[in-house]
Design a protein around this motif. Structure first.
Motif, PDB file in Angstrom:
ATOM      1  N   GLY A   1      38.109  45.412  59.976  1.00  0.00           N
ATOM      2  CA  GLY A   1      38.355  44.802  58.672  1.00  0.00           C
ATOM      3  C   GLY A   1      39.026  43.442  58.767  1.00  0.00           C
TER       4      GLY A   1
ATOM      5  N   ASP B   1      27.488  36.721  53.536  1.00  0.00           N
ATOM      6  CA  ASP B   1      27.038  38.072  53.878  1.00  0.00           C
ATOM      7  C   ASP B   1      25.573  38.243  53.521  1.00  0.00           C
ATOM      8  OD1 ASP B   1      29.328  39.950  54.686  1.00  0.00           O
ATOM      9  OD2 ASP B   1      30.179  38.821  53.011  1.00  0.00           O
TER      10      ASP B   1
ATOM     11  N   ASP C   1      34.156  51.486  46.418  1.00  0.00           N
ATOM     12  CA  ASP C   1      33.897  50.677  47.609  1.00  0.00           C
ATOM     13  C   ASP C   1      33.818  49.233  47.121  1.00  0.00           C
ATOM     14  OD1 ASP C   1      32.891  49.325  49.785  1.00  0.00           O
ATOM     15  OD2 ASP C   1      31.066  50.533  49.980  1.00  0.00           O
ATOM     16  N   THR C   2      34.910  48.497  47.321  1.00  0.00           N
ATOM     17  CA  THR C   2      35.054  47.176  46.698  1.00  0.00           C
ATOM     18  C   THR C   2      34.650  46.071  47.651  1.00  0.00           C
ATOM     19  OG1 THR C   2      37.358  47.003  47.426  1.00  0.00           O
ATOM     20  CG2 THR C   2      36.972  48.018  45.279  1.00  0.00           C
ATOM     21  N   PHE C   3      33.611  45.348  47.313  1.00  0.00           N
ATOM     22  CA  PHE C   3      33.221  44.185  48.117  1.00  0.00           C
ATOM     23  C   PHE C   3      33.859  42.938  47.525  1.00  0.00           C
ATOM     24  CE2 PHE C   3      30.853  40.304  48.450  1.00  0.00           C
ATOM     25  CZ  PHE C   3      30.801  40.139  49.817  1.00  0.00           C
TER      26      PHE C   3
ATOM     27  N   THR D   1      41.706  31.555  56.671  1.00  0.00           N
ATOM     28  CA  THR D   1      40.755  32.585  57.090  1.00  0.00           C
ATOM     29  C   THR D   1      39.733  31.956  58.019  1.00  0.00           C
ATOM     30  OG1 THR D   1      39.358  34.409  56.322  1.00  0.00           O
ATOM     31  CG2 THR D   1      39.124  32.319  55.161  1.00  0.00           C
TER      32      THR D   1
ATOM     33  N   THR E   1      38.417  36.826  50.904  1.00  0.00           N
ATOM     34  CA  THR E   1      39.563  35.932  50.714  1.00  0.00           C
ATOM     35  C   THR E   1      39.218  34.891  49.652  1.00  0.00           C
ATOM     36  OG1 THR E   1      40.116  36.208  53.049  1.00  0.00           O
ATOM     37  CG2 THR E   1      41.128  34.354  51.900  1.00  0.00           C
TER      38      THR E   1
ATOM     39  N   THR F   1      43.966  41.023  50.559  1.00  0.00           N
ATOM     40  CA  THR F   1      44.095  42.315  49.884  1.00  0.00           C
ATOM     41  C   THR F   1      45.563  42.577  49.524  1.00  0.00           C
ATOM     42  OG1 THR F   1      42.243  43.045  51.226  1.00  0.00           O
ATOM     43  CG2 THR F   1      43.396  44.737  50.001  1.00  0.00           C
TER      44      THR F   1
END
Ligand code: WT7
Length: 659
Positions: A535, A510, A419-421, A268, A424, A315
């Motif tokens: 995304g 974040d 709404d899933t935060f 990532t 990776t 995901t």
């Protein structure tokens, strides 16, 4: 957010029926789980690990912090993930239950039962073993969305090989870099892929990657036949998937591995140029994948679960290959794109397969809103979506308008949106509503997953009061967290457990703010040089490196700009080696550079906007002022004092978009 805005925001409470039937039934149940974890942190995770995983050898240790931040969970336990996803379900009488409903790009449907999936995985696992692939070896998978993609991942898990998936949209160069960094012994790919009615080649890109040098560790290339395109096979190296699986036994003894054994690497983007190989464990990862299915998606035996992500992203790992199968769920695997044959495809598939839990990304929702506005025939209201009971969102902040549309038009006003935060690196859900407990506020991912302890802090690591923005951190290690960066433990420490926080707090990267009254979290976006485009996570430095590798480019700086459709858009400021171009010449070079970046990294990294200057705005010490570039990219006027710049006049030049 001001108080006034807050009182205007609607709050959506879960229905009585949802509360009654959900695994986490009501706020009291959610708070009880949180309290259980607070009172006995290790006991909470250990209880779940004992209840939800079948261990070959039960663990006696839970969390080992002796070598922090290289945490270990359940370290003396042994298990196999593929056994937990397949054999366990077959042994429990689910052999004839459909595991995967595969819908091809052209609409063709293939159903695979748990029994059949176990046999397919066993055959391929035997084939890999026969080639000498063994526990701990790395296997790179470069496949489109397919049954074989899931089979390949599960087969690696079965024999203890560590897989590393490279998204099928990445370039030869990106594939080469990942193979090289992982030192992979085998590559699994396909002749091509079907997307949006077109057949696209894949094996030729894999061949190009292998020819670039640095992939000498690869001994075997296994090729799935998908499009039937003419495919060059190198003797002694390349074999067809169907050939290597033929004549293999339908049974394969799993390799029992320690809980800390690396199940997979997934590359990532970070703040610096080189993508990092996020290393995940076996036991802790599986645990949180199952818990997320159970708590966040409230998964039940009759559910039909559909996560629209690609297996190339985390995901797809957690919510296609591992979580749903470990829960004995029937799930959809979709080869195609949401807009083919038309933008009603998702809604038609939900209707056809009676999907009950649907998980997608805000970018997809926004593009389907636009499509439905333009063409009433593809509006979700035209389809029977009454099977749905829970909707999910992931990958980027969902704007309240898109949330409301999703809730009303897809969920018929009945379905909670989770709404899933997560990331990776976190393996599974970190901050998310529980559908039968949490009152929902559009645009907020609400509260931490039970057991997860998140906080918002300032630069010194001190918690800030609610209502004040700051840096999102996780206060305690959790089972499914990243273990290290493959081959670079120092970078792991620096990136996630920085000295600023005395190495005690996990830095998510974040920003976040908690609501004054409810304590709900809202993610305000990345605080590092990482962009989120549709995304997809992209490092600005990765794109800059690609740009300066072009013969005409002297210097480049890349920033993000808010975009209605893709969340963020990539804007590149470029200094060419020759004169600053204009008119048609500039347009041609823009095209050339966009294609170049597409070829170097992948189409998702192509800058939307490229601007040319004779220089970049720099301080006298030569530092590029990215803050100013971000303002220019947005088209904002620069009002602050720019006298510390070496070359303030350059701002005018860079402020002009070409078209
Ligand atoms: C970054 C992680 C694991 C999900 C797929 C992306 C952003 C993710 C949300 C959300 C706001 C979100 C964050 C995060 N993000 N989910 N629900 N609300 N932002 O995984 O590629 O590792 O990216 O995606 O910025 O750090 P990823």
């Amino acid at each position: 957010m001001s108080n006034e805005q807050q009182t205007q925001t609607r709050i959506y409470k879960p229905s009585e029926e949802m509360v009654k039937n959900a695994a986490v039934s009501g706020m009291e149940a959610y708070l009880a789980l949180c309290k259980e974890a607070e009172d006995d942190y290790e006991g909470f995770w250990a209880r779940n690990a004992r209840e939800l995983i079948e261990w070959k050898k039960p663990f006696t240790q839970v969390l080992d912090e002796s070598n922090a931040p290289f945490f270990k969970w359940f370290a003396d336990g042994q298990l196999n993930v593929s056994y937990n996803c397949l054999d366990r379900n077959v042994n429990n009488g689910l052999g004839d239950k459909v595991a995967i409903i595969f819908e091809a790009d052209n609409g063709e449907v293939t159903r695979v039962t748990y029994k059949d999936l176990l046999a397919r995985v066993s055959r391929f696992a035997n084939a890999l073993r026969g080639m000498g692939v063994k526990k701990g070896d790395r296997v790179v998978i470069y496949l489109p969305m397919s049954i074989e993609g899931v089979v390949a991942m599960q087969a690696c898990a079965r024999i203890g090989a560590t897989h590393s998936i490279v998204f099928g949209g990445f370039s030869a160069q990106a594939l080469r870099d990942r193979i090289n960094d992982a030192g992979a012994v085998a590559l699994i790919t396909s002749d091509g892929q079907h997307r949006g009615g077109k057949a696209l080649p894949l094996k030729p890109i894999a061949d190009e990657a292998l020819s670039l040098g640095g992939c000498e560790s690869i001994r075997n290339v296994i090729v799935v036949k998908r499009t039937g395109a003419q495919t060059a096979m190198e003797a002694g190296r390349d074999q067809w998937f169907h050939d290597v699986c033929a004549n293999q036994s339908d049974t394969c003894e799993p390799e029992w591995v320690d809980a800390e054994h690396p199940l997979f690497l997934l590359y990532t983007s970070g703040s610096t140029g080189k993508p990092k190989g996020v290393q995940h464990s076996t036991g802790g990862y599986l645990l949180h994948a199952i818990m997320s299915m159970k708590y966040t998606f409230d998964i039940k035996p009759d559910d039909v679960f559909w996560c629209t992500a690609d297996i190339g992203w985390v995901t797809g790992h957690t919510f296609i290959t591992y979580g749903p199968l470990a829960c004995g769920t029937t799930e959809i695997v979709f080869e195609g794109v949401p807009t083919y044959p038309d933008a009603g495809r998702f809604w038609k598939m939900i209707q056809d397969h009676k999907v009950t839990v649907f998980y997608t990304a805000p970018t997809a929702i926004r593009s389907l809103i636009k499509a439905a506005d333009n063409n009433p025939d593809v509006h979700p209201k035209k389809y029977d979506l009454s099977s749905l009971r829970i909707l999910g969102s992931v990958g980027e902040p969902i704007n309240p308008a898109a949330w409301e549309w999703y809730h009303e038009n897809v969920g018929g006003g009945r379905c909670p949106i989770v709404d899933t935060f997560w990331q990776t690196e976190t393996g599974a859900h970190m901050i998310t509503p529980m559908p039968g407990a949490t009152p929902l506020v559009p645009g907020s991912c609400t509260l931490p997953f039970p057991g997860i302890q998140c906080a918002v802090v300032d630069e010194t690591g001190t918690e800030v009061p609610n209502g004040q923005g700051g840096i999102l951190v996780v206060k305690r290690p959790w089972p499914s967290m990243i273990r290290t960066i493959w081959g670079d433990p120092e970078r792991f420490k620096k990136s996630y457990y920085p000295d600023d926080f005395k190495g005690k707090l996990y830095l998510a990267g974040d920003g976040a703010i908690r609501d004054k009254d409810t304590g709900y979290f809202t993610i305000t976006g990345r605080i590092d040089d990482v962009l989120n485009v549709s995304g997809h996570r992209m490092g600005t430095m990765e794109i800059e490196s690609a740009l300066v590798a072009h013969e005409k480019v002297a210097e480049a700086a890349v920033v993000g700009r808010p975009d209605d459709l893709t969340g963020e858009a990539i804007v590149a400021f470029v200094v060419l080696k020759g004169a600053r171009p204009s008119g048609e010449e500039a347009k041609a070079i823009i095209k050339e550079l966009q294609n170049w970046v597409g070829h170097e990294i992948g189409p998702i990294a192509k800058p939307k906007d490229i601007r040319f200057g004779e220089n970049l705005p720099k301080t006298r010490s030569g530092k590029i002022m990215r803050r100013l570039l971000r303002q220019l990219a947005k088209g904002e006027e620069i009002t602050q004092d720019t006298s510390t710049l070496e070359n303030p006049a350059i701002l005018d030049q860079l402020g002009q978009p070409l078209s």
